[in-house]
Design a protein around this motif. Structure first.
Motif, PDB file in Angstrom:
ATOM      1  N   ILE A   1       0.833  -1.208   0.000  1.00 54.81           N
ATOM      2  CA  ILE A   1       0.000   0.000   0.000  1.00 54.81           C
ATOM      3  C   ILE A   1       0.863   1.252   0.000  1.00 54.81           C
ATOM      4  CG2 ILE A   1      -1.845   1.211   1.227  1.00 54.81           C
ATOM      5  CD1 ILE A   1      -2.579  -1.496   2.515  1.00 54.81           C
ATOM      6  N   PRO A   2       0.882   1.993  -1.129  1.00 51.40           N
ATOM      7  CA  PRO A   2       1.609   3.253  -1.148  1.00 51.40           C
ATOM      8  C   PRO A   2       0.783   4.317  -0.434  1.00 51.40           C
ATOM      9  CG  PRO A   2       0.489   2.955  -3.235  1.00 51.40           C
ATOM     10  CD  PRO A   2       0.205   1.713  -2.399  1.00 51.40           C
ATOM     11  N   VAL A   3       1.458   5.114   0.382  1.00 52.97           N
ATOM     12  CA  VAL A   3       0.735   6.101   1.180  1.00 52.97           C
ATOM     13  C   VAL A   3       1.440   7.445   1.119  1.00 52.97           C
ATOM     14  CG1 VAL A   3      -0.073   6.683   3.498  1.00 52.97           C
ATOM     15  CG2 VAL A   3       0.038   4.282   2.790  1.00 52.97           C
ATOM     16  N   TYR A   4       0.661   8.495   0.810  1.00 53.39           N
ATOM     17  CA  TYR A   4       1.202   9.852   0.874  1.00 53.39           C
ATOM     18  C   TYR A   4       0.124  10.775   1.417  1.00 53.39           C
ATOM     19  CZ  TYR A   4       3.347  14.262  -0.400  1.00 53.39           C
ATOM     20  OH  TYR A   4       3.894  15.521  -0.345  1.00 53.39           O
ATOM     21  N   ASN A   5       0.296  11.235   2.654  1.00 55.03           N
ATOM     22  CA  ASN A   5      -0.674  12.142   3.285  1.00 55.03           C
ATOM     23  C   ASN A   5      -2.093  11.582   3.271  1.00 55.03           C
ATOM     24  OD1 ASN A   5       1.383  13.872   3.834  1.00 55.03           O
ATOM     25  ND2 ASN A   5       0.990  15.232   2.102  1.00 55.03           N
ATOM     26  N   GLU A   6      -2.288  10.449   3.925  1.00 55.01           N
ATOM     27  CA  GLU A   6      -3.613   9.821   4.027  1.00 55.01           C
ATOM     28  C   GLU A   6      -4.041   9.683   5.481  1.00 55.01           C
ATOM     29  OE1 GLU A   6      -3.932   8.981  -0.282  1.00 55.01           O
ATOM     30  OE2 GLU A   6      -5.259   9.539   1.384  1.00 55.01           O
TER      31      GLU A   6
ATOM     32  N   THR B   1      -1.240  -4.607  -5.092  1.00 52.88           N
ATOM     33  CA  THR B   1      -1.128  -3.203  -4.702  1.00 52.88           C
ATOM     34  C   THR B   1      -2.525  -2.616  -4.585  1.00 52.88           C
ATOM     35  OG1 THR B   1      -1.024  -2.537  -7.027  1.00 52.88           O
ATOM     36  CG2 THR B   1       1.079  -2.927  -5.906  1.00 52.88           C
ATOM     37  N   MET B   2      -2.711  -1.742  -3.622  1.00 53.00           N
ATOM     38  CA  MET B   2      -3.993  -1.040  -3.484  1.00 53.00           C
ATOM     39  C   MET B   2      -3.744   0.318  -2.852  1.00 53.00           C
ATOM     40  SD  MET B   2      -5.707  -3.174  -0.362  1.00 53.00           S
ATOM     41  CE  MET B   2      -7.107  -2.071  -0.295  1.00 53.00           C
ATOM     42  N   ASP B   3      -4.665   1.254  -3.099  1.00 54.51           N
ATOM     43  CA  ASP B   3      -4.505   2.614  -2.588  1.00 54.51           C
ATOM     44  C   ASP B   3      -5.017   2.718  -1.153  1.00 54.51           C
ATOM     45  OD1 ASP B   3      -5.213   4.302  -5.775  1.00 54.51           O
ATOM     46  OD2 ASP B   3      -3.526   3.073  -5.073  1.00 54.51           O
ATOM     47  N   CYS B   4      -4.690   3.821  -0.538  1.00 53.01           N
ATOM     48  CA  CYS B   4      -4.978   4.010   0.881  1.00 53.01           C
ATOM     49  C   CYS B   4      -5.966   5.141   1.137  1.00 53.01           C
ATOM     50  CB  CYS B   4      -3.660   4.307   1.617  1.00 53.01           C
ATOM     51  SG  CYS B   4      -3.775   4.034   3.376  1.00 53.01           S
ATOM     52  N   ASP B   5      -6.753   5.484   0.084  1.00 55.63           N
ATOM     53  CA  ASP B   5      -7.698   6.605   0.219  1.00 55.63           C
ATOM     54  C   ASP B   5      -9.151   6.121   0.216  1.00 55.63           C
ATOM     55  OD1 ASP B   5      -7.368   7.702  -3.291  1.00 55.63           O
ATOM     56  OD2 ASP B   5      -7.783   5.753  -2.365  1.00 55.63           O
ATOM     57  N   GLU B   6      -9.329   4.839   0.545  1.00 57.44           N
ATOM     58  CA  GLU B   6     -10.664   4.227   0.612  1.00 57.44           C
ATOM     59  C   GLU B   6     -11.358   4.184  -0.739  1.00 57.44           C
ATOM     60  OE1 GLU B   6     -11.919   4.592   5.298  1.00 57.44           O
ATOM     61  OE2 GLU B   6     -12.592   6.214   3.953  1.00 57.44           O
ATOM     62  N   GLN B   7     -10.568   4.268  -1.820  1.00 56.16           N
ATOM     63  CA  GLN B   7     -11.156   4.057  -3.153  1.00 56.16           C
ATOM     64  C   GLN B   7     -11.076   2.584  -3.547  1.00 56.16           C
ATOM     65  OE1 GLN B   7      -8.918   6.966  -5.525  1.00 56.16           O
ATOM     66  NE2 GLN B   7     -10.838   8.074  -5.869  1.00 56.16           N
ATOM     67  N   HIS B   8     -10.322   1.791  -2.775  1.00 52.91           N
ATOM     68  CA  HIS B   8     -10.198   0.347  -3.055  1.00 52.91           C
ATOM     69  C   HIS B   8     -10.672  -0.446  -1.845  1.00 52.91           C
ATOM     70  CE1 HIS B   8      -6.719   1.514  -5.992  1.00 52.91           C
ATOM     71  NE2 HIS B   8      -7.919   1.686  -6.543  1.00 52.91           N
TER      72      HIS B   8
ATOM     73  N   ARG C   1     -19.447   8.640  -9.485  1.00 53.61           N
ATOM     74  CA  ARG C   1     -18.974   9.167 -10.780  1.00 53.61           C
ATOM     75  C   ARG C   1     -17.620   9.825 -10.554  1.00 53.61           C
ATOM     76  NH1 ARG C   1     -21.560   9.528 -15.071  1.00 53.61           N
ATOM     77  NH2 ARG C   1     -20.328  11.273 -15.889  1.00 53.61           N
ATOM     78  N   PRO C   2     -16.588   9.463 -11.333  1.00 52.72           N
ATOM     79  CA  PRO C   2     -15.295  10.125 -11.167  1.00 52.72           C
ATOM     80  C   PRO C   2     -15.345  11.524 -11.770  1.00 52.72           C
ATOM     81  CG  PRO C   2     -15.215   8.663 -13.052  1.00 52.72           C
ATOM     82  CD  PRO C   2     -16.577   8.477 -12.421  1.00 52.72           C
ATOM     83  N   PRO C   3     -14.430  12.438 -11.355  1.00 58.81           N
ATOM     84  CA  PRO C   3     -14.371  13.740 -11.993  1.00 58.81           C
ATOM     85  C   PRO C   3     -14.192  13.550 -13.509  1.00 58.81           C
ATOM     86  CG  PRO C   3     -12.917  13.669 -10.090  1.00 58.81           C
ATOM     87  CD  PRO C   3     -13.405  12.279 -10.311  1.00 58.81           C
ATOM     88  N   GLU C   4     -14.823  14.419 -14.303  1.00 59.10           N
ATOM     89  CA  GLU C   4     -14.814  14.273 -15.766  1.00 59.10           C
ATOM     90  C   GLU C   4     -13.408  14.106 -16.331  1.00 59.10           C
ATOM     91  OE1 GLU C   4     -17.647  13.535 -16.885  1.00 59.10           O
ATOM     92  OE2 GLU C   4     -16.466  12.976 -18.667  1.00 59.10           O
ATOM     93  N   ASP C   5     -12.452  14.907 -15.841  1.00 55.61           N
ATOM     94  CA  ASP C   5     -11.100  14.847 -16.424  1.00 55.61           C
ATOM     95  C   ASP C   5     -10.455  13.487 -16.178  1.00 55.61           C
ATOM     96  OD1 ASP C   5      -8.751  15.817 -13.976  1.00 55.61           O
ATOM     97  OD2 ASP C   5     -10.894  15.534 -13.598  1.00 55.61           O
ATOM     98  N   ARG C   6     -10.730  12.901 -14.994  1.00 60.18           N
ATOM     99  CA  ARG C   6     -10.159  11.577 -14.708  1.00 60.18           C
ATOM    100  C   ARG C   6     -10.703  10.557 -15.701  1.00 60.18           C
ATOM    101  NH1 ARG C   6      -8.427  14.382 -10.728  1.00 60.18           N
ATOM    102  NH2 ARG C   6      -7.729  13.627  -8.716  1.00 60.18           N
TER     103      ARG C   6
ATOM    104  N   ARG D   1      -9.160  15.968  -4.257  1.00 59.91           N
ATOM    105  CA  ARG D   1      -7.812  15.382  -4.242  1.00 59.91           C
ATOM    106  C   ARG D   1      -6.994  15.940  -5.409  1.00 59.91           C
ATOM    107  NH1 ARG D   1      -6.827  11.016  -1.081  1.00 59.91           N
ATOM    108  NH2 ARG D   1      -5.123  10.320  -2.426  1.00 59.91           N
ATOM    109  N   THR D   2      -5.692  16.078  -5.162  1.00 63.39           N
ATOM    110  CA  THR D   2      -4.821  16.631  -6.218  1.00 63.39           C
ATOM    111  C   THR D   2      -3.654  15.685  -6.481  1.00 63.39           C
ATOM    112  OG1 THR D   2      -3.481  17.727  -4.556  1.00 63.39           O
ATOM    113  CG2 THR D   2      -5.339  18.998  -5.499  1.00 63.39           C
ATOM    114  N   PHE D   3      -3.037  15.823  -7.662  1.00 67.04           N
ATOM    115  CA  PHE D   3      -1.861  15.040  -8.013  1.00 67.04           C
ATOM    116  C   PHE D   3      -0.589  15.800  -7.637  1.00 67.04           C
ATOM    117  CE2 PHE D   3      -3.709  11.526 -10.137  1.00 67.04           C
ATOM    118  CZ  PHE D   3      -4.841  11.975 -10.809  1.00 67.04           C
ATOM    119  N   GLY D   4      -0.690  17.163  -7.752  1.00 70.30           N
ATOM    120  CA  GLY D   4       0.491  17.988  -7.498  1.00 70.30           C
ATOM    121  C   GLY D   4       1.438  17.943  -8.689  1.00 70.30           C
ATOM    122  N   GLY D   5       2.507  18.704  -8.594  1.00 69.40           N
ATOM    123  CA  GLY D   5       3.546  18.694  -9.620  1.00 69.40           C
ATOM    124  C   GLY D   5       3.024  19.087 -10.990  1.00 69.40           C
ATOM    125  N   GLY D   6       2.035  19.962 -11.041  1.00 70.89           N
ATOM    126  CA  GLY D   6       1.552  20.461 -12.345  1.00 70.89           C
ATOM    127  C   GLY D   6       0.610  19.483 -13.031  1.00 70.89           C
ATOM    128  N   LEU D   7       0.396  18.287 -12.458  1.00 70.23           N
ATOM    129  CA  LEU D   7      -0.437  17.268 -13.124  1.00 70.23           C
ATOM    130  C   LEU D   7      -1.925  17.504 -12.919  1.00 70.23           C
ATOM    131  CD1 LEU D   7       1.540  13.963 -12.409  1.00 70.23           C
ATOM    132  CD2 LEU D   7       1.533  15.349 -14.495  1.00 70.23           C
TER     133      LEU D   7
END
Ligand code: GTP
Ligand code: MG
Length: 261
Positions: free
Chosen positions: A7-12, A86-93, A127-132, A207-213
């Motif tokens: 589980i990768p974790v960044y600020n969760e 692998t799974m995410d740590c933001d309760e989306q999985h 529904r995911p955000p349109e851009d995603r 939620r944001t990706f950061g780094g201009g993404l």
């Protein structure tokens, strides 16, 4: 079949404890990759770790999602695991889907079992955000067209990976574009990829990706650049291997060897 959950974790801080406690109910071996989180994530992991018996990789400075994935593959190999989920740590999985990944892996006919939020409309909870959605659709279509895959979701972080197959891949992307390199290398090495349905959960539209993404155009361009570079590199390396093979006399087939003609 030994399986590691990574589980990768960044600020969760908001979700890390409940995710780890729920995962622990479905899995024995759990690795957390805490990547220089600046909120309370580290303290929370330190507090629950003894009770949950977690394995931990911690970076002081953030190194990126892709780096975390590669470290998970390396740790799984060193630990003698057959599969790493692998799974995410933001309760989306949903940890409750872990047994479904293990069952699919146990069929032993795939090297990557990828979760898909778009395979079965019954799993579309949110529904995911349109851009995603737009970027996911565009890149998934392109990846299928270029590699002959039949994916419906090229970006789901919920995946089971055969550890021995991951060892063969040339992976070095550190960021969010890591999946692009993974699919290109999976194709280059003839890996068998398939999907199982997972619930589409979207619980935080800020939620944001950061780094201009966070600019969809920038993000799309970046994903395409990483995909193109991975394809170009594997073509180049394959060409070099081919040249080398032609150069070096192969095992004699009994006929006049080309090098002697
Ligand atoms: N180790 C590590 N994990 C990260 C990093 N960035 C994100 N993550 C984790 O990777 C998982 C996926 O990241 P998200 O930001 O949710 O990516 P996403 O699901 O594609 O994007 P959203 O749709 O915004 O949720 C989450 O568990 C994050 O905590 C990072 O730089 N390093
Ligand atoms: Mg997420």
């Amino acid at each position: 079949m030994r399986t590691l959950i990574a589980i990768p974790v960044y600020n969760e801080a908001a979700t890390v404890e409940s995710v780890l406690r729920t995962v622990r109910r479905h899995a024995g071996d759990v690795l957390v990759i805490d990547d220089g989180s600046t909120d309370d994530t580290a303290e929370i992991i330190n507090r629950v770790r003894p009770e949950l018996g977690l394995d931990l990789i911690r970076h002081e400075a953030n190194a990126g999602y892709g780096r975390a994935m590669r470290e998970a593959f390396a740790r799984a190999h060193r630990g003698g695991y057959d599969w790493v989920i692998t799974m995410d740590c933001d309760e989306q999985h949903e940890p409750g889907s872990i047994p479904a990944f293990i069952d699919a892996a146990r069929q032993d006919d795939l090297d990557i079992v990828s979760g898909s939020r778009y395979l079965d409309p019954r799993f579309a909870a949110d529904r995911p955000p349109e851009d995603r959605r737009t970027i996911n659709k565009a890149l998934t279509t392109e990846i299928n067209a270029r590699f002959g895959f039949e994916l419906t979701d090229a970006f789901c972080g919920f995946k089971a990976h055969r550890v021995s197959a991951m060892r063969r891949l040339r992976l070095d992307d550190d960021g969010y574009a890591f999946p692009m390199q993974l699919w290109a290398e999976a194709n280059a090495h003839g890996l068998r990829v398939g999907e199982i349905p997972v619930r589409l959960i979207y619980n935080d539209y800020n939620r944001t990706f950061g780094g201009g993404l966070d600019d969809p155009q920038v993000r799309l361009r970046h994903y395409r650049e990483v995909l193109d570079a991975a394809i170009e590199r594997s073509a180049r390396l394959d060409a070099q291997t081919a040249t080398r093979t032609v150069g070096t006399p192969g095992p004699c087939c009994g006929g006049p060897c080309p090098s002697e003609s």
